[in-house]
Design an enzyme around this catalytic site. Sequence first.
Site, PDB file in Angstrom:
ATOM      1  N   TYR A 240      -0.741   8.644  12.976  1.00 38.47           N
ATOM      2  CA  TYR A 240      -0.372   9.444  11.809  1.00 38.47           C
ATOM      3  C   TYR A 240      -1.301  10.641  11.706  1.00 38.47           C
ATOM      4  CZ  TYR A 240       1.161   4.776  10.130  1.00 38.47           C
ATOM      5  OH  TYR A 240       1.690   3.511   9.980  1.00 38.47           O
TER       6      TYR A 240
ATOM      7  N   ASN B 194      -1.651  13.706   8.535  1.00 35.57           N
ATOM      8  CA  ASN B 194      -2.138  13.562   7.149  1.00 35.57           C
ATOM      9  C   ASN B 194      -0.998  13.246   6.178  1.00 35.57           C
ATOM     10  OD1 ASN B 194      -4.266  15.013   8.634  1.00 35.57           O
ATOM     11  ND2 ASN B 194      -5.265  15.137   6.654  1.00 35.57           N
TER      12      ASN B 194
ATOM     13  N   GLY C  94       0.812  -1.216   0.000  1.00 38.86           N
ATOM     14  CA  GLY C  94       0.000   0.000   0.000  1.00 38.86           C
ATOM     15  C   GLY C  94       0.847   1.269   0.000  1.00 38.86           C
TER      16      GLY C  94
ATOM     17  N   TYR D 168     -14.445   3.343  10.895  1.00 41.41           N
ATOM     18  CA  TYR D 168     -12.994   3.280  10.666  1.00 41.41           C
ATOM     19  C   TYR D 168     -12.254   3.774  11.902  1.00 41.41           C
ATOM     20  CZ  TYR D 168      -8.390   4.933   9.308  1.00 41.41           C
ATOM     21  OH  TYR D 168      -7.037   5.184   9.281  1.00 41.41           O
TER      22      TYR D 168
ATOM     23  N   ASP E  91     -15.867  17.237   9.536  1.00 34.86           N
ATOM     24  CA  ASP E  91     -14.529  17.837   9.517  1.00 34.86           C
ATOM     25  C   ASP E  91     -14.312  18.724  10.743  1.00 34.86           C
ATOM     26  OD1 ASP E  91     -13.506  16.744   7.213  1.00 34.86           O
ATOM     27  OD2 ASP E  91     -14.133  18.404   5.912  1.00 34.86           O
TER      28      ASP E  91
ATOM     29  N   LYS F 127      -9.610   1.867  14.918  1.00 32.05           N
ATOM     30  CA  LYS F 127      -8.277   2.297  15.371  1.00 32.05           C
ATOM     31  C   LYS F 127      -8.258   2.407  16.904  1.00 32.05           C
ATOM     32  CE  LYS F 127      -6.317   2.505  11.376  1.00 32.05           C
ATOM     33  NZ  LYS F 127      -5.400   1.448  10.986  1.00 32.05           N
TER      34      LYS F 127
ATOM     35  N   SER G 236      -4.089   6.421  14.128  1.00 27.55           N
ATOM     36  CA  SER G 236      -4.446   7.644  13.394  1.00 27.55           C
ATOM     37  C   SER G 236      -4.773   8.757  14.377  1.00 27.55           C
ATOM     38  CB  SER G 236      -5.680   7.346  12.540  1.00 27.55           C
ATOM     39  OG  SER G 236      -6.296   8.529  12.119  1.00 27.55           O
ATOM     40  N   ALA G 237      -4.565   9.991  13.931  1.00 29.67           N
ATOM     41  CA  ALA G 237      -4.955  11.155  14.729  1.00 29.67           C
ATOM     42  C   ALA G 237      -6.453  11.160  15.012  1.00 29.67           C
ATOM     43  CB  ALA G 237      -4.566  12.430  13.994  1.00 29.67           C
ATOM     44  N   THR G 238      -7.194  10.378  14.254  1.00 27.62           N
ATOM     45  CA  THR G 238      -8.646  10.330  14.453  1.00 27.62           C
ATOM     46  C   THR G 238      -9.016   9.888  15.879  1.00 27.62           C
ATOM     47  OG1 THR G 238     -10.690   9.689  13.343  1.00 27.62           O
ATOM     48  CG2 THR G 238      -9.055   7.965  13.614  1.00 27.62           C
TER      49      THR G 238
HETATM   50  P1  NAD Z   1      -3.403   1.422   1.770  1.00 24.92           P
HETATM   51  O1  NAD Z   1      -4.816   1.016   1.529  1.00 24.92           O
HETATM   52  O2  NAD Z   1      -2.652   2.020   0.635  1.00 24.92           O
HETATM   53  O3  NAD Z   1      -2.555   0.193   2.342  1.00 24.92           O
HETATM   54  C1  NAD Z   1      -3.132  -0.827   3.094  1.00 24.92           C
HETATM   55  C2  NAD Z   1      -2.673  -2.155   2.488  1.00 24.92           C
HETATM   56  O4  NAD Z   1      -3.200  -3.228   3.255  1.00 24.92           O
HETATM   57  C3  NAD Z   1      -3.148  -2.352   1.047  1.00 24.92           C
HETATM   58  O5  NAD Z   1      -2.056  -2.758   0.262  1.00 24.92           O
HETATM   59  C4  NAD Z   1      -4.191  -3.455   1.161  1.00 24.92           C
HETATM   60  O6  NAD Z   1      -4.254  -4.230  -0.017  1.00 24.92           O
HETATM   61  C5  NAD Z   1      -3.696  -4.233   2.367  1.00 24.92           C
HETATM   62  N1  NAD Z   1      -4.724  -4.962   3.122  1.00 24.92           N
HETATM   63  C6  NAD Z   1      -5.895  -4.495   3.613  1.00 24.92           C
HETATM   64  N2  NAD Z   1      -6.518  -5.460   4.293  1.00 24.92           N
HETATM   65  C7  NAD Z   1      -5.722  -6.573   4.246  1.00 24.92           C
HETATM   66  C8  NAD Z   1      -5.823  -7.878   4.776  1.00 24.92           C
HETATM   67  N3  NAD Z   1      -6.883  -8.255   5.494  1.00 24.92           N
HETATM   68  N4  NAD Z   1      -4.816  -8.748   4.535  1.00 24.92           N
HETATM   69  C9  NAD Z   1      -3.729  -8.369   3.809  1.00 24.92           C
HETATM   70  N5  NAD Z   1      -3.588  -7.143   3.290  1.00 24.92           N
HETATM   71  C10 NAD Z   1      -4.576  -6.254   3.505  1.00 24.92           C
HETATM   72  O7  NAD Z   1      -3.416   2.426   3.012  1.00 24.92           O
HETATM   73  P2  NAD Z   1      -2.243   3.337   3.609  1.00 24.92           P
HETATM   74  O8  NAD Z   1      -2.615   4.750   3.344  1.00 24.92           O
HETATM   75  O9  NAD Z   1      -0.935   2.829   3.171  1.00 24.92           O
HETATM   76  O10 NAD Z   1      -2.482   3.075   5.160  1.00 24.92           O
HETATM   77  C11 NAD Z   1      -1.780   2.078   5.870  1.00 24.92           C
HETATM   78  C12 NAD Z   1      -2.313   2.011   7.287  1.00 24.92           C
HETATM   79  O11 NAD Z   1      -2.206   3.309   7.882  1.00 24.92           O
HETATM   80  C13 NAD Z   1      -3.784   1.631   7.379  1.00 24.92           C
HETATM   81  O12 NAD Z   1      -3.962   0.806   8.526  1.00 24.92           O
HETATM   82  C14 NAD Z   1      -4.482   2.965   7.580  1.00 24.92           C
HETATM   83  O13 NAD Z   1      -5.703   2.833   8.278  1.00 24.92           O
HETATM   84  C15 NAD Z   1      -3.453   3.714   8.411  1.00 24.92           C
HETATM   85  N6  NAD Z   1      -3.590   5.174   8.312  1.00 24.92           N
HETATM   86  C16 NAD Z   1      -3.551   5.769   7.083  1.00 24.92           C
HETATM   87  C17 NAD Z   1      -3.729   7.155   6.976  1.00 24.92           C
HETATM   88  C18 NAD Z   1      -3.734   7.836   5.628  1.00 24.92           C
HETATM   89  O14 NAD Z   1      -4.185   8.986   5.537  1.00 24.92           O
HETATM   90  N7  NAD Z   1      -3.226   7.214   4.568  1.00 24.92           N
HETATM   91  C19 NAD Z   1      -3.916   7.925   8.131  1.00 24.92           C
HETATM   92  C20 NAD Z   1      -3.918   7.287   9.371  1.00 24.92           C
HETATM   93  C21 NAD Z   1      -3.754   5.901   9.448  1.00 24.92           C
HETATM   94  N1  UFG Z   2     -10.876  18.767   1.581  1.00 24.14           N
HETATM   95  C1  UFG Z   2     -11.423  19.644   0.651  1.00 24.14           C
HETATM   96  N2  UFG Z   2     -11.766  19.124  -0.564  1.00 24.14           N
HETATM   97  C2  UFG Z   2     -11.603  17.816  -0.895  1.00 24.14           C
HETATM   98  C3  UFG Z   2     -11.045  16.935   0.064  1.00 24.14           C
HETATM   99  C4  UFG Z   2     -10.689  17.440   1.311  1.00 24.14           C
HETATM  100  O1  UFG Z   2     -11.588  20.831   0.917  1.00 24.14           O
HETATM  101  O2  UFG Z   2     -11.964  17.411  -2.014  1.00 24.14           O
HETATM  102  C5  UFG Z   2     -10.472  19.299   2.901  1.00 24.14           C
HETATM  103  C6  UFG Z   2     -11.217  18.656   4.035  1.00 24.14           C
HETATM  104  O3  UFG Z   2     -12.447  19.321   4.246  1.00 24.14           O
HETATM  105  C7  UFG Z   2     -10.220  18.834   5.184  1.00 24.14           C
HETATM  106  C8  UFG Z   2      -8.854  18.762   4.498  1.00 24.14           C
HETATM  107  O4  UFG Z   2      -9.110  19.008   3.111  1.00 24.14           O
HETATM  108  O5  UFG Z   2     -10.377  20.109   5.714  1.00 24.14           O
HETATM  109  C9  UFG Z   2      -8.173  17.422   4.651  1.00 24.14           C
HETATM  110  O6  UFG Z   2      -9.084  16.403   4.252  1.00 24.14           O
HETATM  111  P1  UFG Z   2      -8.625  14.896   3.993  1.00 24.14           P
HETATM  112  O7  UFG Z   2      -9.857  14.134   3.595  1.00 24.14           O
HETATM  113  O8  UFG Z   2      -7.466  14.866   3.068  1.00 24.14           O
HETATM  114  O9  UFG Z   2      -8.085  14.424   5.411  1.00 24.14           O
HETATM  115  P2  UFG Z   2      -8.842  14.366   6.823  1.00 24.14           P
HETATM  116  O10 UFG Z   2      -8.058  15.228   7.745  1.00 24.14           O
HETATM  117  O11 UFG Z   2     -10.284  14.604   6.717  1.00 24.14           O
HETATM  118  O12 UFG Z   2      -8.714  12.820   7.137  1.00 24.14           O
HETATM  119  C10 UFG Z   2      -7.511  12.277   7.579  1.00 24.14           C
HETATM  120  C11 UFG Z   2      -7.338  10.806   7.145  1.00 24.14           C
HETATM  121  C12 UFG Z   2      -8.316   9.919   7.873  1.00 24.14           C
HETATM  122  C13 UFG Z   2      -8.303  10.189   9.355  1.00 24.14           C
HETATM  123  C14 UFG Z   2      -8.565  11.660   9.585  1.00 24.14           C
HETATM  124  C15 UFG Z   2      -8.580  12.036  11.036  1.00 24.14           C
HETATM  125  O13 UFG Z   2      -7.544  10.668   5.753  1.00 24.14           O
HETATM  126  O14 UFG Z   2      -7.905   8.578   7.667  1.00 24.14           O
HETATM  127  O15 UFG Z   2      -7.506  12.392   8.948  1.00 24.14           O
HETATM  128  O16 UFG Z   2      -7.309  12.061  11.580  1.00 24.14           O
HETATM  129  F1  UFG Z   2      -9.274   9.460   9.966  1.00 24.14           F
END
Ligand code: NAD
Ligand code: UFG
Length: 338
Positions: A177, A179, A10, A149, A295, A153, A124-126
């Site tokens: 994490y 963003n 991923g 979701y 948001d 977490k 996640s910061a969520t």
């Molecule tokens: P991603 O979807 O790109 O990567 C996740 C990977 O896990 C994918 O390759 C998917 O195919 C694999 N996967 C999912 N379920 C599986 C399973 N049951 N068995 C095997 N593989 C599986 O997401 P990412 O952005 O790389 O995020 C990685 C982790 O970080 C996730 O747990 C996500 O919730 C967490 N996270 C991401 C963000 C963000 O904004 N990207 C923010 C906070 C937390």
């Molecule tokens: N935004 C726009 N237009 C868009 C998309 C987003 O204005 O098309 C704004 C949103 O309103 C927000 C900011 O851009 O103000 C960031 O939005 P994102 O969707 O990129 O990110 P979030 O902060 O909403 O979400 C992230 C992660 C989630 C996590 C969440 C809380 O993607 O996984 O932070 O920590 F749950």
Amino acid sequence: MATLVTGGSGFIGSHTCVEMLNAGREIVVVDNYCNSNPEALRRVRELTGKDFPQYEADVRDKAALSRIFEENDIDSVIHFAGLKAVGESVQMPIEYFDNNLISTLVLLEVMREHGCKRLVFSSSATVYGAGNQPPLTEEMPLGTPTNPYGRTKSMIEDILRDLCVADKEFSAVLLRYFNPIGAHPSGRIGENPNGIPNNLMPYVTQVAVGRLPKLSVFGDDYDTPDGTCLRDYIHVVDLARGHLCAVDYSANHTGAEAINLGTGEGYSVLDLVKTFMKVNEMDVPYVIAPRRDGDLPAVYSCPDKAKRLLGWETEYGLEEMCRDSWNWQKNNPNGFNA
Ligand code: NAD
Ligand code: UFG
């Protein structure tokens, strides 16, 4: 000894594999490709010139996971595998609880059976919810997540804290994490969302590449300097390096430790869009649209604990994040599906 990387194909996982391999670490990757493309791992090999065992399996498949532990000397795990789309989780709560919770429980059972006691988890910061004022620190009380979701977490953090009470030798690093955006500076790996992106940066890059007509900025009447929401954007390469530090930390510490991975800076939606246009010398059409449900006005970290415990600090700023996100998108207009 190797580190098992679940979800290593991923977005964050593939960048972490590159940093691990470049640092001379052994890795084993498991992914079921439900949200990624194995091409990402081919490019990880191309970027690093290194090979590693790669398994196509679901982490919930206990027999498959046991086989991976039997075939490799695994002493630590970075657990990225999970589903991550907030909106989709509201529509499909059963799938989210099943995938994210069961994968973690099966992983912990198999780790126990093989005496593996070091886990780095993608939180996640969520988990801070709506009630805390930024900068967010790890001692703040956790909030109530507003979607399935986010609940997965929080629940997994609780499971890992309980496990560390029961097993005094277990080390769980809960990386919160903020963003993650950006991409590897080579432009060979990056974020590859399915369908229309929900997150800001992939939406911006898809407008820039002409796949989408314009960006909607969700709300300009928040109590922030320019009225748009503030977020703590972090370059995915910085984030990936944080995992390396966390794996090392887990070798010498036990217990559950929550650690923010962010820059500590809050940038607005318009800061990001304008920086993107300036750095990449292009126009990104946008309109101001109504607020998006759920948001928060401002979410950014206090990164001090990561510096103190992990010796980790971010190196990249918003300009590099915008440059590298665009470099990835323009070289791979259809992601890995070219
Ligand atoms: P991603 O979807 O790109 O990567 C996740 C990977 O896990 C994918 O390759 C998917 O195919 C694999 N996967 C999912 N379920 C599986 C399973 N049951 N068995 C095997 N593989 C599986 O997401 P990412 O952005 O790389 O995020 C990685 C982790 O970080 C996730 O747990 C996500 O919730 C967490 N996270 C991401 C963000 C963000 O904004 N990207 C923010 C906070 C937390
Ligand atoms: N935004 C726009 N237009 C868009 C998309 C987003 O204005 O098309 C704004 C949103 O309103 C927000 C900011 O851009 O103000 C960031 O939005 P994102 O969707 O990129 O990110 P979030 O902060 O909403 O979400 C992230 C992660 C989630 C996590 C969440 C809380 O993607 O996984 O932070 O920590 F749950």
